[in-house]
Design a protein around this motif. Structure first.
Motif, PDB file in Angstrom:
ATOM      1  N   PHE A 141      37.538 -12.507  57.439  1.00  0.00           N
ATOM      2  CA  PHE A 141      36.263 -13.104  57.029  1.00  0.00           C
ATOM      3  C   PHE A 141      36.420 -14.611  56.802  1.00  0.00           C
ATOM      4  O   PHE A 141      35.498 -15.381  57.103  1.00  0.00           O
ATOM      5  N   THR A 144      35.906 -17.196  59.770  1.00  0.00           N
ATOM      6  CA  THR A 144      34.592 -17.434  60.360  1.00  0.00           C
ATOM      7  C   THR A 144      34.386 -18.915  60.648  1.00  0.00           C
ATOM      8  O   THR A 144      34.668 -19.775  59.805  1.00  0.00           O
ATOM      9  N   LEU A 149      28.533 -20.701  61.627  1.00  0.00           N
ATOM     10  CA  LEU A 149      27.835 -20.326  60.406  1.00  0.00           C
ATOM     11  C   LEU A 149      26.694 -21.297  60.114  1.00  0.00           C
ATOM     12  O   LEU A 149      25.572 -20.877  59.768  1.00  0.00           O
ATOM     13  N   LEU A 166      28.058 -12.450  62.887  1.00  0.00           N
ATOM     14  CA  LEU A 166      29.120 -13.457  62.940  1.00  0.00           C
ATOM     15  C   LEU A 166      30.364 -13.051  62.155  1.00  0.00           C
ATOM     16  O   LEU A 166      31.463 -12.963  62.713  1.00  0.00           O
ATOM     17  N   GLU A 167      30.206 -12.799  60.867  1.00  0.00           N
ATOM     18  CA  GLU A 167      31.372 -12.592  60.006  1.00  0.00           C
ATOM     19  C   GLU A 167      32.115 -11.294  60.336  1.00  0.00           C
ATOM     20  O   GLU A 167      33.354 -11.273  60.404  1.00  0.00           O
ATOM     21  N   THR A 170      33.999 -11.499  63.665  1.00  0.00           N
ATOM     22  CA  THR A 170      35.140 -12.403  63.504  1.00  0.00           C
ATOM     23  C   THR A 170      36.299 -11.714  62.786  1.00  0.00           C
ATOM     24  O   THR A 170      37.472 -11.967  63.094  1.00  0.00           O
TER      25      THR A 170
END
Length: 255
Positions: A141, A144, A149, A166-167, A170
């Motif tokens: 996390f 990221t 972001l 996204l997170e 990733t």
């Protein structure tokens, strides 16, 4: 093709080790109760399959349940600690301290508290598995991209969309790294938990063989532990390749 070209090296190294072991054992005439040769171990493995197949299946079942439980708790803990920074600051040091307690010391206490059933065994495997997964996922996390972001926030994405779009993707490579570590740890955790007083399992089989000076059976148990660790590791790698296909495609495009 590349895997075939490079895969022969570890196979050749293992074969060389076994041949050297066999030759040294025969040349020095080492007693089988002290150090059996690979051929003696193999013959015992073939002859004793009826005796230890139930032990093997019991360990596999215990390992799978404990690994799934530990993985679920590890992933859940990582997500909660990531989404709640104040909780992470409070709990994360405690997680680290929990790993400084030797399992072999904690195991008798679990037996006193929860008896000789399956519960203390699952607790041991869970404690062994969840920490590598939780730590690896948290590190994922943190990787990221700040630029992506910022872009999603500028596009109006909420926290839920940022997490899933996204997170979470990733963190997947790091998560699978933790899963691969825990997959091998889970087998060792299951074997250690079986020393607590189980009726079946590789740990029980190993204890009985050791107490009767059947060193060949001890090595058979060690062999099956190694095979199980390797099998679970390969399964996680296979799942990883199917889940994280985008990583491979991205690497090929940049290459």
């Amino acid at each position: 093709m590349k895997q075939i070209k490079t895969g022969w090296r570890p196979v050749a190294a293992i074969l060389l080790l076994l041949v050297t072991w066999e030759a040294a054992g025969r040349a020095a005439d080492i007693p089988s109760w002290l150090l059996p040769t690979p051929s003696q171990i193999w013959l015992e493995a073939m002859a004793g399959w009826v005796d230890y197949k139930l032990h093997l299946f019991s360990t596999i079942k215990l390992t799978l349940i404990g690994f799934l439980l530990g993985s679920s708790i590890g992933i859940t803990a990582a997500v909660c600690l990531h989404l709640l920074p104040k909780l992470r600051e409070t709990v994360y040091p405690l997680m680290i301290l929990s790993q400084n307690i030797p399992i072999i010391v904690l195991a008798p206490l679990l037996v006193i508290w929860f008896g000789f059933g399956i519960l203390p065994k699952l607790i041991i495997i869970t404690l062994v598995c969840f920490f590598p997964i939780a730590v690896a996922t948290l590190d994922g996390f943190r990787q990221t991209s700040p630029e992506l972001l910022h872009y999603l926030k500028m596009a109006g994405a909420d926290k839920r969309q940022i997490f899933w779009k996204l997170e979470w993707p990733t963190a997947l490579p790091a998560l699978f790294s933790g899963l691969k570590i825990s997959a091998t740890y889970s087998v060792m955790g299951a074997v250690i938990s079986e020393w607590l007083g189980a009726q079946r399992g590789i740990g029980v089989y190993m204890t009985l063989a050791s107490s009767s000076f059947r060193t060949d059976r001890v090595f058979v148990a060690i062999f099956f532990i190694m095979v199980l660790c390797l099998l679970f590791f390969v399964i996680i790698i296979t799942i990883e390749k199917r889940v994280i296909r985008w990583k491979k495609k991205g690497a090929e495009q940049h290459g």
